[in-house]
Design an enzyme around this catalytic site. Structure first.
Site, PDB file in Angstrom:
ATOM      1  N   LYS A  53      49.479 154.409  80.576  1.00 41.36           N
ATOM      2  CA  LYS A  53      48.344 155.278  80.918  1.00 41.36           C
ATOM      3  C   LYS A  53      47.656 154.776  82.188  1.00 41.36           C
ATOM      4  O   LYS A  53      47.282 155.567  83.051  1.00 41.36           O
ATOM      5  CB  LYS A  53      47.338 155.321  79.754  1.00 41.36           C
ATOM      6  CG  LYS A  53      47.861 156.083  78.528  1.00 41.36           C
ATOM      7  CD  LYS A  53      46.913 155.955  77.338  1.00 41.36           C
ATOM      8  CE  LYS A  53      47.516 156.537  76.076  1.00 41.36           C
ATOM      9  NZ  LYS A  53      46.662 156.374  74.887  1.00 41.36           N
ATOM     10  N   GLN A  97      42.015 153.062  71.663  1.00 39.68           N
ATOM     11  CA  GLN A  97      43.427 153.153  71.277  1.00 39.68           C
ATOM     12  C   GLN A  97      43.591 152.887  69.783  1.00 39.68           C
ATOM     13  O   GLN A  97      43.007 151.946  69.233  1.00 39.68           O
ATOM     14  CB  GLN A  97      44.250 152.145  72.112  1.00 39.68           C
ATOM     15  CG  GLN A  97      45.745 152.273  71.971  1.00 39.68           C
ATOM     16  CD  GLN A  97      46.325 153.561  72.569  1.00 39.68           C
ATOM     17  OE1 GLN A  97      45.744 154.156  73.467  1.00 39.68           O
ATOM     18  NE2 GLN A  97      47.472 153.983  72.062  1.00 39.68           N
ATOM     19  N   ASP A 120      40.381 162.031  74.407  1.00 41.35           N
ATOM     20  CA  ASP A 120      41.401 162.184  73.358  1.00 41.35           C
ATOM     21  C   ASP A 120      41.071 163.383  72.452  1.00 41.35           C
ATOM     22  O   ASP A 120      41.942 163.885  71.743  1.00 41.35           O
ATOM     23  CB  ASP A 120      41.442 160.939  72.457  1.00 41.35           C
ATOM     24  CG  ASP A 120      42.491 159.916  72.883  1.00 41.35           C
ATOM     25  OD1 ASP A 120      43.524 160.340  73.441  1.00 41.35           O
ATOM     26  OD2 ASP A 120      42.275 158.716  72.640  1.00 41.35           O
TER      27      ASP A 120
HETATM   28  N1  GUN Z   1      47.667 155.963  69.329  1.00 38.17           N
HETATM   29  C1  GUN Z   1      48.782 156.729  69.342  1.00 38.17           C
HETATM   30  N2  GUN Z   1      48.588 157.824  70.093  1.00 38.17           N
HETATM   31  C2  GUN Z   1      47.326 157.762  70.551  1.00 38.17           C
HETATM   32  C3  GUN Z   1      46.538 158.624  71.379  1.00 38.17           C
HETATM   33  O1  GUN Z   1      46.964 159.694  71.842  1.00 38.17           O
HETATM   34  N3  GUN Z   1      45.277 158.193  71.631  1.00 38.17           N
HETATM   35  C4  GUN Z   1      44.774 157.034  71.127  1.00 38.17           C
HETATM   36  N4  GUN Z   1      43.511 156.709  71.422  1.00 38.17           N
HETATM   37  N5  GUN Z   1      45.474 156.224  70.352  1.00 38.17           N
HETATM   38  C5  GUN Z   1      46.741 156.596  70.069  1.00 38.17           C
END
Ligand code: GUN
Length: 294
Positions: A53, A97, A120
């Site tokens: 990311k 996350q 998110d």
């Molecule tokens: N863990 C797995 N996928 C994601 C996501 O799209 N966002 C976040 N914050 N954690 C994750």
């Protein structure tokens, strides 16, 4: 029959180009989007995803920061941190996350994220707005899946989409998203899971089957209707003696057998994953525009 491969990488690159233009537009007003990513502990998957990311942010001109906190971090510390981020005008997007270590309740922590910066879309307010048909942020994985299908001319309107898996990250928001009364969506949705009776009958009834169960090779050819479109959201690490790391990434779908039945299929890796990252960047750009009066 060989299914058409729905590759996420080139489509995600195209979307990142579009985002780069948006970032340039904001720079004319002296604004630079910024995303802060919080990780608690060192979940190996999270470490890899957050790095990806951050790299994608850099590529499009979004400033990003990874806050890697010790595993023992408590709720109060996260609360203060998220409050500071909420009040910081130079930060436009924040993600926590997942997964979090066991002593932290993800629902309580996600409630502490500023909904205006919740790129998110995991804050209950944003989950609720999506469910009620008026989303602020489009959740990254669901919108990534639909964008990948749309840009490959796979029409969803009026089709029966079967979603396998009811997680808060994928299954449930995807069901809400596909149900939106919007051009290109308007799908008929079935959400099924490990408790569903007659699971294979249900999955075979889908024009589109989305696998998001988190179990390597769960979906076999006999669970897929001939000619269906198969989207694999699984990211499972399995042992691989040929890999330098000793593991490889595989999806929830038995790719080799399902590709003989399906009309189109997403690969793992290189399918939904890069799309999710691209949509997160798009949400960060949107949040920045909204918060800075653009
Ligand atoms: N863990 C797995 N996928 C994601 C996501 O799209 N966002 C976040 N914050 N954690 C994750």
């Amino acid at each position: 029959m060989g299914a058409r491969l729905l590759e996420g990488k080139p489509v995600a690159a195209q979307i990142r180009n579009e985002i780069r233009q948006g970032v340039l537009g904001l720079s004319e007003r002296g604004v630079r989007p910024a995303l802060t990513m919080i990780r608690v502990g060192e979940d190996p998957g999270s470490v890899v995803y957050m790095r990806a990311k951050a790299k994608a942010c850099e590529e499009v001109g979004i400033r990003s920061a990874i806050l890697a906190l010790p595993r023992e971090t408590d709720e109060q510390t996260l609360k203060s941190l998220l409050k500071g981020i909420s009040q910081d005008d130079t930060i436009h997007g924040v993600i926590v996350q997942l997964p979090l270590p066991g002593h932290l309740d993800p629902l309580r922590i996600l409630e502490l994220v500023d909904p205006r910066k919740d790129v998110d879309g995991f804050h209950p307010l944003n989950v609720g707005r999506l469910a009620m048909g008026d989303p602020l942020f489009l959740p990254a994985t669901p919108s990534g899946i639909c964008e990948l299908l749309a840009r490959n001319s796979v029409a969803l309107e009026g089709t029966h989409v079967v979603i396998l898996g009811r997680s808060n990250i994928v299954g449930k928001p995807l069901a809400s998203y596909l149900s939106l009364k919007r051009t290109g969506l308007n799908a008929t949705v079935t959400l099924c899971h490990s408790f569903s009776r007659g699971l294979a009958d249900i999955t075979r009834s889908g024009d589109v089957l989305v696998a998001a169960v988190g179990s390597a090779g769960f979906v076999t050819a006999s669970m897929v209707s001939p000619g269906a479109v198969v989207v694999d959201v699984g990211t499972n690490r399995v042992p691989d003696q040929n890999a330098a790391s000793g593991t490889k990434l595989v999806g929830d779908v038995r790719f080799d057998e399902v590709k003989e039945v399906a009309s189109a299929i997403t690969p793992v890796p290189g399918g939904v994953g890069p799309m999710t990252v691209a949509m997160l960047l798009r949400n960060t750009l949107q949040a920045c525009g909204a918060l800075t009066g653009g």
